[in-house]
Design an enzyme around this catalytic site. Structure first.
Site, PDB file in Angstrom:
ATOM      1  N   SER A 202      35.850  37.420  33.533  1.00  0.00           N
ATOM      2  CA  SER A 202      35.577  38.854  33.549  1.00  0.00           C
ATOM      3  C   SER A 202      35.093  39.364  34.904  1.00  0.00           C
ATOM      4  O   SER A 202      35.833  39.335  35.873  1.00  0.00           O
ATOM      5  CB  SER A 202      34.574  39.200  32.440  1.00  0.00           C
ATOM      6  OG  SER A 202      35.158  38.953  31.196  1.00  0.00           O
TER       7      SER A 202
ATOM      8  N   LYS B 117      40.377  36.453  31.806  1.00  0.00           N
ATOM      9  CA  LYS B 117      40.059  37.626  30.995  1.00  0.00           C
ATOM     10  C   LYS B 117      40.019  38.844  31.900  1.00  0.00           C
ATOM     11  O   LYS B 117      39.018  39.123  32.544  1.00  0.00           O
ATOM     12  CB  LYS B 117      38.725  37.471  30.278  1.00  0.00           C
ATOM     13  CG  LYS B 117      38.415  38.703  29.418  1.00  0.00           C
ATOM     14  CD  LYS B 117      37.002  38.707  28.926  1.00  0.00           C
ATOM     15  CE  LYS B 117      36.708  40.010  28.193  1.00  0.00           C
ATOM     16  NZ  LYS B 117      36.506  41.142  29.089  1.00  0.00           N
TER      17      LYS B 117
ATOM     18  N   GLU C 128      41.982  38.349  47.729  1.00  0.00           N
ATOM     19  CA  GLU C 128      42.963  39.304  48.251  1.00  0.00           C
ATOM     20  C   GLU C 128      42.565  39.821  49.631  1.00  0.00           C
ATOM     21  O   GLU C 128      43.405  39.953  50.531  1.00  0.00           O
ATOM     22  CB  GLU C 128      43.100  40.470  47.271  1.00  0.00           C
ATOM     23  CG  GLU C 128      44.091  41.532  47.707  1.00  0.00           C
ATOM     24  CD  GLU C 128      44.211  42.630  46.665  1.00  0.00           C
ATOM     25  OE1 GLU C 128      45.157  42.582  45.862  1.00  0.00           O
ATOM     26  OE2 GLU C 128      43.349  43.537  46.659  1.00  0.00           O
TER      27      GLU C 128
END
Length: 462
Positions: A279, A304, A290
């Site tokens: 999460s 998730k 990224e």
């Protein structure tokens, strides 16, 4: 209660409290309101066959595993888990075929002292079987008041007979953020939960590690928390101005900013993840990967990538419902795929691998010597030079012995002759641990010529 993420190991949600007036007595279940909220806000369309079920829990059971209808007591237990307010036995749980599986044990907690280990399956609480039961059902059975006892039956791999034990529940103090300086001036920060105070605690941790040349941030076994905390944590990393992208029902995708932080984590950053990083942890992990703001070490994360919103009713019950999926700012998916690490490691070797790599980065120009394998815990190290040395210039930090994944070991240096010194650890080395012995180019020979380069070598203790 236990230290647990109430539905499997997941805790990510955005808190949206909507006090809804009930059409009948306040003790009644707000079934019509639940149906309407699902129609309006649940991330996917839900068939009437689910919406027309008789109770709130029956309806929510027809949704995804992360949606949940909670009583007031269940909700309080859920929030306490995020905020690290815990009375219980000190375990993190998930559902398993034959019972409830222990995925981690809090050090020095009641379960730890009783001998429970990760991988154990709790099959019974007293005479009640947990086979086929959810974590939500198991928690009230195992938890209870401080100083009371709970009887557990545990199944353990490679152990034929079940293990019966009685454990006294206790108050467990769990900091949201923990920190220490590892050997080589590498700052280590462990983030246990994305709670209300995570941002403030992270700031304090960074300040306490002033002078660190690099950082290791550990979110292993962190099941998540508040998305606002994920925004705050993202802001500590230089250049990370965006936190995540949300996609809600019937809305355009929206990118949410990170929360600006004056305090920054400068230098190389390693982020430790594993299959139980979920999460909000995955929000941060996919974003830092990224943006190339950290190098990820470990295993693929849980996967998730959904957000839950909270709806509070007048009778004290709360609906936790999946209302969005999250992605990296540029749109990399997380749900059901997780975040893959840059450097895959063996289980429980995430920290040692990251620490070793960061140490090597600080030793540019040094030569790696052959490793010493299976040395004794009482090992001393002999360093011989090719020329007579002026040992009077022996600096305090000219030689370092660093436990990989730990702190610098105390050593003393004894001069044997003009070319030889002996490095003697002040305390026995730890069996099974790895160390790095570093000889810095801090000395000169008797003609005044300095060392051309430093050296380092790996040491494994048997």
């Amino acid at each position: 209660m236990l230290r647990t993420q109430m539905q499997r190991i997941i805790m990510l949600f955005a808190i949206v409290f909507v006090m809804l007036p009930l059409t009948n007595v306040t003790a009644a279940e707000p079934i019509d309101e639940i149906r309407q909220l699902i129609k309006d806000h649940y991330i996917d369309d839900v068939p009437d066959s689910v919406l027309l079920r008789n109770t709130g829990k029956e309806i929510i059971n027809g949704l995804d595993p992360h949606s949940e209808y909670m009583t007031k007591q269940e909700y309080e237990a859920f929030i306490n888990g995020i905020e690290q307010r815990i009375v219980g036995i000190g375990v993190v749980l998930e559902e398993s075929e034959n019972g409830i599986k222990v995925i981690s044990v809090i050090k020095d907690g009641p379960a730890f002292k009783a001998g429970i280990v990760p991988g154990d399956i709790i099959t019974h609480v007293g005479d009640t079987s947990l086979k086929g039961k959810s974590v939500q059902v198991a928690v009230p059975l195992i938890s209870g008041k401080e100083n009371t006892y709970v009887s557990l039956t545990v199944s353990r791999e490679k152990t034929e007979k079940p293990i019966n034990m009685s454990i006294r529940r206790a108050e467990i103090h769990l900091p949201t953020v923990e920190s220490e300086m590892l050997g080589g001036n590498i700052g280590y920060i462990r983030l246990n939960s994305f709670s209300t105070d995570s941002g403030k605690e992270m700031e304090k941790a960074i300040q306490s590690l002033a002078g660190a040349g690099g950082f290791i941030v550990d979110i292993r076994n962190n099941g998540g928390g508040y998305i606002t905390a994920a925004q705050e944590i993202a802001g500590f990393f230089p250049g990370v101005e965006q936190a995540f992208q949300l996609r809600e029902k019937n809305k355009k995708p929206e990118i949410y900013p990170s929360v600006y932080q004056k305090q920054k984590i400068y230098g190389p950053v390693s982020l430790l993840v594993n299959e139980y990083s979920a999460s909000a942890s995955e929000m941060v992990a996919v974003n830092l990967k990224e943006q190339k703001a950290a190098t990820l070490y470990g295993k693929n994360t849980y996967g998730k990538g959904t957000m839950q919103s909270m709806y509070a009713f007048n009778n004290g019950s709360v609906l936790k419902m999946t209302t969005a999926r999250f992605y990296s700012p540029k749109g990399i998916a997380v749900d059901k795929v997780g975040v893959s690490p840059d450097v895959k490691t063996l289980v429980n070797e995430e920290l040692t691998t990251a620490h070793y790599d960061q140490l090597v980065m600080t030793l540019k120009g040094y030569k790696a010597f052959p490793a010493l394998e299976k040395v004794k815990t009482t090992k001393t190290f002999t360093v011989s030079m090719t020329k007579d040395m002026d040992w009077r210039q022996l600096g305090k930090n000219a030689v370092q012995l660093i436990e990989i994944g730990g702190k610098e070991s105390s050593i003393r240096i004894e001069v044997k002759d003009g070319k030889t010194i002996e490095v003697i650890p002040e305390y026995p080395l730890q069996s099974g641990k790895k160390y790095m012995l570093i000889i810095h180019p801090a000395w000169k020979d008797k003609l005044g010529n300095g060392m051309k380069h430093g050296i380092y070598l790996d040491v494994t203790v048997r």
